[in-house]
Design a protein around this motif. Structure first.
Motif, PDB file in Angstrom:
ATOM      1  N   LEU A   4       2.839   5.788  -5.961  1.00 55.29           N
ATOM      2  CA  LEU A   4       1.927   4.873  -5.020  1.00 55.29           C
ATOM      3  C   LEU A   4       2.249   3.320  -4.797  1.00 55.29           C
ATOM      4  O   LEU A   4       2.524   2.809  -3.568  1.00 55.29           O
ATOM      5  CB  LEU A   4       0.512   5.404  -5.162  1.00 55.29           C
ATOM      6  N   PRO A   5       2.249   2.736  -6.098  1.00 55.86           N
ATOM      7  CA  PRO A   5       2.400   1.213  -5.996  1.00 55.86           C
ATOM      8  C   PRO A   5       3.696   0.621  -5.588  1.00 55.86           C
ATOM      9  O   PRO A   5       3.833  -0.515  -5.319  1.00 55.86           O
ATOM     10  CB  PRO A   5       2.276   0.869  -7.423  1.00 55.86           C
ATOM     11  N   TYR A   6       4.749   1.503  -5.699  1.00 56.59           N
ATOM     12  CA  TYR A   6       6.134   1.258  -5.401  1.00 56.59           C
ATOM     13  C   TYR A   6       6.293   0.288  -4.252  1.00 56.59           C
ATOM     14  O   TYR A   6       6.636  -0.721  -4.168  1.00 56.59           O
ATOM     15  CB  TYR A   6       7.099   2.183  -5.740  1.00 56.59           C
ATOM     16  N   LEU A   7       6.010   0.993  -2.983  1.00 52.44           N
ATOM     17  CA  LEU A   7       5.980   0.267  -1.847  1.00 52.44           C
ATOM     18  C   LEU A   7       5.001  -0.447  -1.465  1.00 52.44           C
ATOM     19  O   LEU A   7       5.205  -1.521  -0.408  1.00 52.44           O
ATOM     20  CB  LEU A   7       6.178   1.427  -0.557  1.00 52.44           C
ATOM     21  N   LEU A   8       3.925  -0.809  -2.034  1.00 48.94           N
ATOM     22  CA  LEU A   8       2.660  -1.435  -1.688  1.00 48.94           C
ATOM     23  C   LEU A   8       3.100  -2.898  -2.179  1.00 48.94           C
ATOM     24  O   LEU A   8       2.413  -3.856  -1.687  1.00 48.94           O
ATOM     25  CB  LEU A   8       1.529  -1.053  -2.538  1.00 48.94           C
ATOM     26  N   SER A   9       4.135  -3.020  -2.841  1.00 47.80           N
ATOM     27  CA  SER A   9       4.518  -4.339  -3.214  1.00 47.80           C
ATOM     28  C   SER A   9       5.729  -4.643  -2.557  1.00 47.80           C
ATOM     29  O   SER A   9       6.265  -5.882  -2.672  1.00 47.80           O
ATOM     30  CB  SER A   9       4.889  -4.460  -4.903  1.00 47.80           C
ATOM     31  N   GLY A  10       6.317  -3.676  -1.540  1.00 54.52           N
ATOM     32  CA  GLY A  10       7.430  -3.946  -1.034  1.00 54.52           C
ATOM     33  C   GLY A  10       7.424  -3.534   0.749  1.00 54.52           C
ATOM     34  O   GLY A  10       6.771  -4.541   1.201  1.00 54.52           O
ATOM     35  N   ASP A  11       7.961  -2.674   0.990  1.00 56.22           N
ATOM     36  CA  ASP A  11       7.811  -2.330   2.377  1.00 56.22           C
ATOM     37  C   ASP A  11       6.578  -2.447   3.258  1.00 56.22           C
ATOM     38  O   ASP A  11       6.449  -2.970   4.399  1.00 56.22           O
ATOM     39  CB  ASP A  11       8.409  -1.112   2.819  1.00 56.22           C
ATOM     40  N   THR A  12       5.585  -1.466   2.547  1.00 55.20           N
ATOM     41  CA  THR A  12       4.434  -1.807   3.148  1.00 55.20           C
ATOM     42  C   THR A  12       3.732  -3.094   3.129  1.00 55.20           C
ATOM     43  O   THR A  12       3.090  -3.399   4.118  1.00 55.20           O
ATOM     44  CB  THR A  12       3.490  -0.665   2.365  1.00 55.20           C
ATOM     45  N   LEU A  13       3.768  -3.976   2.257  1.00 52.77           N
ATOM     46  CA  LEU A  13       3.325  -5.166   2.256  1.00 52.77           C
ATOM     47  C   LEU A  13       4.051  -6.008   3.345  1.00 52.77           C
ATOM     48  O   LEU A  13       3.170  -7.004   3.798  1.00 52.77           O
ATOM     49  CB  LEU A  13       3.559  -5.869   0.722  1.00 52.77           C
ATOM     50  N   LYS A  14       5.250  -5.840   3.463  1.00 51.62           N
ATOM     51  CA  LYS A  14       5.967  -6.737   4.638  1.00 51.62           C
ATOM     52  C   LYS A  14       5.498  -6.159   5.966  1.00 51.62           C
ATOM     53  O   LYS A  14       5.267  -7.171   6.685  1.00 51.62           O
ATOM     54  CB  LYS A  14       7.414  -6.165   4.281  1.00 51.62           C
ATOM     55  N   TYR A  66       5.579  12.010  -7.297  1.00 56.69           N
ATOM     56  CA  TYR A  66       6.257  10.756  -7.201  1.00 56.69           C
ATOM     57  C   TYR A  66       6.460  10.495  -5.297  1.00 56.69           C
ATOM     58  O   TYR A  66       6.126   9.559  -4.963  1.00 56.69           O
ATOM     59  CB  TYR A  66       7.333  10.387  -7.815  1.00 56.69           C
ATOM     60  N   ARG A  67       7.192  11.598  -5.007  1.00 54.97           N
ATOM     61  CA  ARG A  67       7.517  11.513  -3.501  1.00 54.97           C
ATOM     62  C   ARG A  67       5.986  11.442  -2.573  1.00 54.97           C
ATOM     63  O   ARG A  67       5.954  10.888  -1.557  1.00 54.97           O
ATOM     64  CB  ARG A  67       8.529  12.630  -3.073  1.00 54.97           C
ATOM     65  N   SER A  68       4.964  12.030  -3.107  1.00 55.29           N
ATOM     66  CA  SER A  68       3.890  12.215  -2.232  1.00 55.29           C
ATOM     67  C   SER A  68       3.203  10.986  -2.450  1.00 55.29           C
ATOM     68  O   SER A  68       2.759  10.371  -1.470  1.00 55.29           O
ATOM     69  CB  SER A  68       2.894  13.382  -2.913  1.00 55.29           C
ATOM     70  N   GLY A  69       3.186  10.094  -3.606  1.00 46.76           N
ATOM     71  CA  GLY A  69       2.768   8.606  -3.531  1.00 46.76           C
ATOM     72  C   GLY A  69       3.412   7.794  -2.598  1.00 46.76           C
ATOM     73  O   GLY A  69       2.931   7.021  -1.897  1.00 46.76           O
ATOM     74  N   LEU A  70       4.824   8.049  -2.616  1.00 46.71           N
ATOM     75  CA  LEU A  70       5.739   6.993  -1.633  1.00 46.71           C
ATOM     76  C   LEU A  70       5.219   7.399  -0.333  1.00 46.71           C
ATOM     77  O   LEU A  70       5.060   6.388   0.625  1.00 46.71           O
ATOM     78  CB  LEU A  70       7.068   7.393  -2.089  1.00 46.71           C
ATOM     79  N   LEU A  71       5.080   8.773  -0.113  1.00 46.99           N
ATOM     80  CA  LEU A  71       4.647   9.091   1.338  1.00 46.99           C
ATOM     81  C   LEU A  71       3.224   8.370   1.794  1.00 46.99           C
ATOM     82  O   LEU A  71       3.131   7.979   2.898  1.00 46.99           O
ATOM     83  CB  LEU A  71       4.654  10.537   1.433  1.00 46.99           C
ATOM     84  N   VAL A  72       2.233   8.471   0.924  1.00 46.33           N
ATOM     85  CA  VAL A  72       1.020   7.831   1.329  1.00 46.33           C
ATOM     86  C   VAL A  72       1.324   6.349   1.544  1.00 46.33           C
ATOM     87  O   VAL A  72       0.558   5.732   2.557  1.00 46.33           O
ATOM     88  CB  VAL A  72      -0.085   8.184   0.114  1.00 46.33           C
ATOM     89  N   ALA A  73       1.824   5.771   0.537  1.00 39.20           N
ATOM     90  CA  ALA A  73       2.307   4.197   0.592  1.00 39.20           C
ATOM     91  C   ALA A  73       3.087   3.926   2.227  1.00 39.20           C
ATOM     92  O   ALA A  73       2.845   2.825   2.718  1.00 39.20           O
ATOM     93  CB  ALA A  73       2.903   3.756  -0.328  1.00 39.20           C
ATOM     94  N   ALA A  74       3.999   4.767   2.380  1.00 41.10           N
ATOM     95  CA  ALA A  74       4.766   4.336   3.408  1.00 41.10           C
ATOM     96  C   ALA A  74       4.353   4.855   4.855  1.00 41.10           C
ATOM     97  O   ALA A  74       4.714   4.197   5.915  1.00 41.10           O
ATOM     98  CB  ALA A  74       6.317   5.206   3.268  1.00 41.10           C
ATOM     99  N   ALA A  75       3.579   5.708   4.793  1.00 37.82           N
ATOM    100  CA  ALA A  75       3.255   6.544   6.289  1.00 37.82           C
ATOM    101  C   ALA A  75       1.398   6.330   6.221  1.00 37.82           C
ATOM    102  O   ALA A  75       1.260   5.767   7.335  1.00 37.82           O
ATOM    103  CB  ALA A  75       3.785   8.092   6.285  1.00 37.82           C
ATOM    104  N   LEU A  76       0.957   6.768   5.458  1.00 38.74           N
ATOM    105  CA  LEU A  76      -0.669   6.841   5.576  1.00 38.74           C
ATOM    106  C   LEU A  76      -1.119   5.413   5.626  1.00 38.74           C
ATOM    107  O   LEU A  76      -1.954   5.017   6.551  1.00 38.74           O
ATOM    108  CB  LEU A  76      -1.159   7.543   4.536  1.00 38.74           C
ATOM    109  N   ALA A  77      -0.779   4.577   4.616  1.00 34.80           N
ATOM    110  CA  ALA A  77      -1.326   3.028   4.724  1.00 34.80           C
ATOM    111  C   ALA A  77      -0.992   2.436   6.252  1.00 34.80           C
ATOM    112  O   ALA A  77      -1.953   1.876   6.889  1.00 34.80           O
ATOM    113  CB  ALA A  77      -0.600   2.560   3.562  1.00 34.80           C
ATOM    114  N   PRO A  78       0.231   2.428   6.760  1.00 34.16           N
ATOM    115  CA  PRO A  78       0.328   1.867   8.104  1.00 34.16           C
ATOM    116  C   PRO A  78      -0.620   2.544   9.000  1.00 34.16           C
ATOM    117  O   PRO A  78      -0.896   1.952  10.061  1.00 34.16           O
ATOM    118  CB  PRO A  78       2.012   1.879   8.280  1.00 34.16           C
TER     119      PRO A  78
END
Length: 449
Positions: A64-74, A190-202
């Motif tokens: 979950l936090p991996y993309l929240l400091s990267g692509d999603t934050l951008k 892990y992939r589920s957490g990535l999906l939430v950060a990459a898709a659900l958050a936006p």
């Protein structure tokens, strides 16, 4: 004899030992694939353990936090009007993921006062990550990016530390029969957490302020805390290492245990996934170059491909229950290399969506199979005294190999064409497979997944 002047079966076997060995190997492989270990109840029993539930939840909390400091934050920064140059510079905040091995010895050395050596670190990281996400939610990117950048760097540092601890916990708590299954479950989370950060958050950001989205993401870290509560605490070594031992001990331990095999194991960690990483690095660019649209590439690679990758890891974990890790490394390594032939065929066929979907599915399933066996093997090379540092070292080598080879890979298709590029990606898989002759011979005793 055969009664007609022919050669007896016994003589034939003497004259063709390679064929006889291959036949025996095939027979053993067939028996293992149909063994009781491959029956549904045995496979389900391997997955349906309390620690596997914890594995799934901890995997989600790591992803979950991996993309929240990267692509999603951008995406948030772009919404408030930040320029592309500034947004690009934010890639530097993810540096802790690449250098986490530098402070991994601290995780091996110090035991928190609550919950134990591994679970105490996990809970501390999860609480700190949630607090930093709340801090990001309360920041004002439109008024200046200094505070946001500092918080994003802190988030990446804490997330990378959580990854170190979670990997160490997996290495400590999984026995050889469970390693492949544990990898499958953790990667699925892990992939589920990535999906939430990459898709659900936006998606949520279209309907509510980004600050509210980040508060929601902070709340989701409770899932990881539940995983920590469910996780069994591994036994603490008789005497946890001192700080100096935690720094130099892993190298001495690996040298003592692996002996002459140590350089080969390190080379294996560096090269086993090279072909897969090389093809994946430019696969999206290749698909765009031959005529596929961005939305088609995103839908198939990001949707179907992600599902196929997770499915491949789970399938790999199930098969390893019967085959063991050494044989799985051989079979899955060959499959993940040969799966790149699909892109080679697509380069000749052209932009057909059905073929592209089939190629992406096969490539991701085979890559997932290889990941299950590869990480399962690396987990079982770690000593419980130094598992945080040793596994961080192995995974850093894996990442380094992919980065080093992929960085200059763009020149290949420009000069020689895409077909040659994908042939090179298959050849790049050979060093890792050759390492298996010493690292995990086919005839070695099975290390069950």
């Amino acid at each position: 004899g055969d009664g007609g002047g022919g050669v007896s079966r016994r003589a034939t076997r003497r004259r063709t030992p390679g064929l006889a060995y291959a036949g025996a190997g095939y027979g053993a492989l067939r028996r293992e694939l149909w063994s009781p270990a491959m029956r549904a109840p045995a496979i389900l029993a391997a997955f349906a353990q309390r620690k596997m539930v914890a594995m799934l939840l901890l995997g989600f909390a790591s992803g979950l936090p991996y993309l929240l400091s990267g692509d999603t934050l951008k995406l948030w920064l772009r919404d408030v009007g930040s320029d592309v140059k500034t947004i690009g510079a934010f890639a530097l905040v993810t540096l802790p993921y690449a250098i986490k091995v530098l402070w991994a010895p601290l995780v091996d050395r110090f035991v928190p006062p609550l919950l134990g050596r591994r679970r105490g670190w996990l809970l501390g990281c999860q609480l700190a990550i949630a607090a930093v996400l709340v801090g990001i939610a309360g920041s004002r990117p439109d008024d200046g990016l200094t505070a946001v950048a500092a918080l994003a760097l802190a988030l990446a540092f804490l997330s990378a530390t959580q990854d170190v601890v979670a990997d160490a916990w997996r290495a400590d708590v999984l026995d050889e029969r469970e390693a492949g299954v544990g990898v499958a479950v953790f990667v699925g989370g892990y992939r589920s957490g990535l999906l939430v950060a990459a898709a659900l958050a936006p998606i949520l950001a279209v309907r509510m302020p980004w600050a509210t989205v980040y508060l929601a993401m902070a709340g989701l870290m409770v899932i990881g805390m539940v995983g920590t509560a469910l996780a069994p605490e591994p036994a603490i070594p008789a005497s946890p290492p001192t700080l100096s031992q935690a720094v130099v001990g892993p190298a001495r331990d690996l040298r003592a245990r692996l002996g002459y095999r140590l350089p080969i194991v390190l080379l294996f960690a560096l090269t086993y996934k090279l072909g897969d990483q090389l093809a994946g690095n430019l696969a999206g660019t290749f698909l765009q170059d031959i005529g596929f649209t961005k939305d088609a590439i995103g839908a198939i690679r990001g949707g179907i491909g992600l599902a196929a990758s997770v499915g491949g890891v789970f399938l790999g974990g199930a098969i390893i229950v019967a085959l063991g890790i050494p044989r799985a490394l051989w079979i899955f390594g060959a499959l993940q290399a040969l799966s790149n032939l699909g892109y080679l065929a697509l380069a000749e066929i052209g932009p057909r969506h059905d073929v592209m979907a089939a190629v992406v599915v096969v490539e991701n399933i085979c890559g997932g199979l290889g990941t299950a066996a590869f990480l399962g093997f690396l987990l079982k090379q770690c000593d419980p005294r130094y598992s945080a540092t040793e596994f961080a070292l192995f995974t850093s080598l894996m990442a380094l190999g992919g980065i080093a080879l992929s960085a200059g890979s763009g020149a290949l298709p420009v000069r020689y064409g895409w077909s040659t590029f994908f042939l090179v990606s298959i050849a790049a898989s050979l060093p890792g497979l050759l390492c298996l002759i010493r690292v995990a011979p086919w005839s070695s005793p099975p290390q069950r997944g």
